[in-house]
Design a protein around this motif. Sequence first.
Motif, PDB file in Angstrom:
ATOM      1  N   ASP A 147       0.825  -1.214   0.000  1.00  0.00           N
ATOM      2  CA  ASP A 147       0.000   0.000   0.000  1.00  0.00           C
ATOM      3  C   ASP A 147       0.852   1.255   0.000  1.00  0.00           C
ATOM      4  O   ASP A 147       0.373   2.340   0.295  1.00  0.00           O
ATOM      5  CB  ASP A 147      -0.984  -0.007   1.181  1.00  0.00           C
ATOM      6  CG  ASP A 147      -0.293   0.152   2.524  1.00  0.00           C
ATOM      7  OD1 ASP A 147       0.953   0.253   2.553  1.00  0.00           O
ATOM      8  OD2 ASP A 147      -0.985   0.169   3.549  1.00  0.00           O
ATOM      9  N   GLY A 148       2.140   1.091  -0.317  1.00  0.00           N
ATOM     10  CA  GLY A 148       3.008   2.260  -0.375  1.00  0.00           C
ATOM     11  C   GLY A 148       3.768   2.450   0.915  1.00  0.00           C
ATOM     12  O   GLY A 148       3.586   1.709   1.879  1.00  0.00           O
ATOM     13  N   LEU A 149       4.612   3.462   0.901  1.00  0.00           N
ATOM     14  CA  LEU A 149       5.575   3.609   1.987  1.00  0.00           C
ATOM     15  C   LEU A 149       5.259   4.742   2.928  1.00  0.00           C
ATOM     16  O   LEU A 149       5.899   4.906   3.956  1.00  0.00           O
ATOM     17  CB  LEU A 149       6.941   3.849   1.354  1.00  0.00           C
ATOM     18  CG  LEU A 149       7.251   2.776   0.317  1.00  0.00           C
ATOM     19  CD1 LEU A 149       8.408   3.199  -0.541  1.00  0.00           C
ATOM     20  CD2 LEU A 149       7.496   1.468   0.996  1.00  0.00           C
ATOM     21  N   ASP A 183       2.995   5.172   4.986  1.00  0.00           N
ATOM     22  CA  ASP A 183       2.543   4.806   6.328  1.00  0.00           C
ATOM     23  C   ASP A 183       3.699   4.307   7.200  1.00  0.00           C
ATOM     24  O   ASP A 183       3.506   3.988   8.369  1.00  0.00           O
ATOM     25  CB  ASP A 183       1.440   3.747   6.253  1.00  0.00           C
ATOM     26  CG  ASP A 183       1.890   2.491   5.523  1.00  0.00           C
ATOM     27  OD1 ASP A 183       3.048   2.468   5.052  1.00  0.00           O
ATOM     28  OD2 ASP A 183       1.104   1.549   5.437  1.00  0.00           O
ATOM     29  N   VAL A 206       5.385   1.535   7.227  1.00  0.00           N
ATOM     30  CA  VAL A 206       5.570   0.097   7.434  1.00  0.00           C
ATOM     31  C   VAL A 206       5.412  -0.635   6.110  1.00  0.00           C
ATOM     32  O   VAL A 206       4.731  -0.179   5.200  1.00  0.00           O
ATOM     33  CB  VAL A 206       4.570  -0.505   8.458  1.00  0.00           C
ATOM     34  CG1 VAL A 206       4.947  -0.136   9.872  1.00  0.00           C
ATOM     35  CG2 VAL A 206       3.164  -0.094   8.134  1.00  0.00           C
ATOM     36  N   SER A 207       6.058  -1.787   6.044  1.00  0.00           N
ATOM     37  CA  SER A 207       5.937  -2.641   4.875  1.00  0.00           C
ATOM     38  C   SER A 207       4.661  -3.452   5.052  1.00  0.00           C
ATOM     39  O   SER A 207       4.623  -4.395   5.845  1.00  0.00           O
ATOM     40  CB  SER A 207       7.166  -3.556   4.816  1.00  0.00           C
ATOM     41  OG  SER A 207       7.500  -3.857   3.499  1.00  0.00           O
ATOM     42  N   ASP A 208       3.604  -3.053   4.360  1.00  0.00           N
ATOM     43  CA  ASP A 208       2.311  -3.712   4.577  1.00  0.00           C
ATOM     44  C   ASP A 208       1.402  -3.454   3.389  1.00  0.00           C
ATOM     45  O   ASP A 208       1.769  -2.779   2.445  1.00  0.00           O
ATOM     46  CB  ASP A 208       1.663  -3.218   5.875  1.00  0.00           C
ATOM     47  CG  ASP A 208       1.285  -1.747   5.824  1.00  0.00           C
ATOM     48  OD1 ASP A 208       1.734  -1.045   4.891  1.00  0.00           O
ATOM     49  OD2 ASP A 208       0.548  -1.291   6.711  1.00  0.00           O
ATOM     50  N   GLU A 255       7.271  -4.515  -1.928  1.00  0.00           N
ATOM     51  CA  GLU A 255       6.954  -4.193  -0.530  1.00  0.00           C
ATOM     52  C   GLU A 255       6.924  -5.459   0.358  1.00  0.00           C
ATOM     53  O   GLU A 255       7.433  -5.429   1.475  1.00  0.00           O
ATOM     54  CB  GLU A 255       5.656  -3.395  -0.417  1.00  0.00           C
ATOM     55  CG  GLU A 255       5.579  -2.658   0.913  1.00  0.00           C
ATOM     56  CD  GLU A 255       4.551  -1.541   0.947  1.00  0.00           C
ATOM     57  OE1 GLU A 255       4.171  -1.040  -0.119  1.00  0.00           O
ATOM     58  OE2 GLU A 255       4.122  -1.173   2.056  1.00  0.00           O
TER      59      GLU A 255
HETATM   60 CA    CA Z   1       2.940   0.273   3.587  1.00  0.00          CA
END
Ligand code: CA
Length: 691
Positions: free
Chosen positions: A437-439, A441, A443-445, A520
């Motif tokens: 969902d991108g960086l 935020d 976290v890698s998620d 990611e």
């Molecule tokens: Ca993320």
Amino acid sequence: MTQTPTDRRHLPMAGLTHGNRNPVTCHLRCGDACSFTPPNTTDNDYFRDVATRALSRRRTLGLAGAGAVALGVAATTASPAAARPGRAIAGKPGGKYPHTKPGKPGKPGRSRLLFTPVAPQPADTDSVGVPAGYRWDTIVRWGDPILPGAPGFDASDQTQESAEGQFGYNCDYLDIIETNSKGTRALLVANHEYTNEEIMFPPGTDPETVVRVALASHGMSVVELRRARRGDAWSYIPGAPKNRRITAETPFTFDGPVRGSALLRTAEDPRGVTVRGTLNNCAGGTTPWGTVLSGEENFNQYFLAAGTDVRESRYGLGPTQDSRGWRNVDERFDATSEGYRNEPHRFGWIVEVDPTDPSSTPVKHTAMGRFKHEGANVIVNDDGHVVAYMGDDERFDYVYRFVSRKKLRKGNSPGARRHNLGLLSEGDLSVAKFIGDGLEDGVSDGIGRWLPLTRAGRSMVAGMSLEEVLVFTRLAADKAGATKMDRPEDVEPNLVNGHIYVACTNNTDRGKAGKEGPTEPNPRNANKDGHVVEMIPHKGDHTLERFRWNLLLICGDPGTAGTYFGGYEGPVSPISCPDNVAFDSVGNLWVSTDGQPSSTSRCDALFKVPVAGPQRGRVQQFLSVPAGAETCGPVVRDTDGEGSVFVSVQHPGDGGTWESPTSFFPDYVTGSAGRGEFKGPRPSVIQVRRA
Ligand code: CA
Ligand code: FEO
Ligand code: CA
């Protein structure tokens, strides 16, 4: 002592190695898989924008990891586990949690297994390292007689017949299934992944004997155990009625949609319904109905194949395999011969064994797909459907899910038992797509979807029949657009919080020329240390298409750039190459490792990691295994007065030979070794408990 290819006497050796694993281990276990081009050469279009952003994200992770420092010998006393269960999933007793009270799964509690973390031990240390206040005992070793009438261990006089009655080589998956309420009787079930002929046999052993003993030393064992009181050390019972050996010669039956298919037929089995043996059994799982699932992993290395068809090459089958010369003794291992073209199709499955019935015929479940199965672990969904999670342990391969068509029937009546034994014969297979969902935020998620491969008995992949999807599952998953992962090993649901944990052990090919770069969910180029993915089913329902995910651990030495320990900022143990996972009664994750990077020069180990609360991500080392060994099949028991951890110590002393052992585990015999004068290492199951 490092061996060179010309030192080898029993096997042809490529002499290639990878990371810090001994070249012998790489050759014998995986057929030097990491030395070949990864067989997944497809261009599954991962979100390249996300991948690009993931590169800059690594800086964020590096900052997060920098707060963590290595645990030294004088690490602080471990605090009690702080796992806070998420949504409790009802109705899934059994498996590795025989003491979990029905109706109260997920009740938070304090793990009885408190310990002061141990420091990593140097790679040449030939001992088992356990925390202060704990001791270890051997339960059963390679060569111990288990069937009635089996001879005692005599390594200088091995025959097929003797090996068929003894505990096999290189134990991997392990469970201890208690069979009485007092906790004084149990069945030990273990896989035997592969053999190391250079350690097992003295120079000059007849080559056919080497092959026949090796066939008999692969497979699985079931061994009855007893002890006086719960919490004591277990002893195995030689000749007990339920003891069993399953080998590369034991008859299996196929079930599911591919049973009887032309793709399974050979000269020996013109109907395509039975097969001799199981190969390279790695990890597995125990089902709520008391059977054991076992993954056939690197089966390709036992066959000679042309490798000219993508249906072979995608599985690593080719002319450079055939590492053991088994075809010289049994023609079925020559897949270039007319009658045995399909023999490799008969391996690479999940097998199910009923350890309570030594006369039962084990089954290969074709509905669960064919790939290099690390293992399979089952959870019962709230609605009663049984869901199995599975990893395909190869660089750039995939994570799979199987959902049974029928529902679990409760109870242990003969009818319920018959019903449940058929649960894995019919169902829907899907493969995971992870979407970052991108960086922004930090976290890698992201989110994910299970992409359907089969549904309601039909193929969901254009241009492939149902049988083709199930026999050539890797090709089907390529077409579906699955996410290429960094060698997914154990994929196991945590029965306390209902989340699934995926051990991605490593992938030093990520980012190499022509290969996929960071994404990611696999955020590092040349990923030598691996990571652990946490998957969270949408609405806690394991049958839905959607899930969320995040990286719980990005492994390595704490403090080094790119590592991440669940956001925990205090001291943690260094960890690399996560492989097998297990959970204790309060949902802490336990992770064993396989193959430390050469830069670290430390033995493999077992770690505890809380997954909830303020200590989420706090990696604490519980034990080390001896030189050359890998930690496999952890089982953690911490309720009802028990405080024990069990592990398979696999391939101790790999790299040594019969005459020049590099490990003396577990007996550490000096002077005369008794019968056969064998002083070298014996792969064994050990129990670690309070002293
Ligand atoms: Ca993320
Ligand atoms: Fe046999 Fe993937 O470890
Ligand atoms: Ca493994």
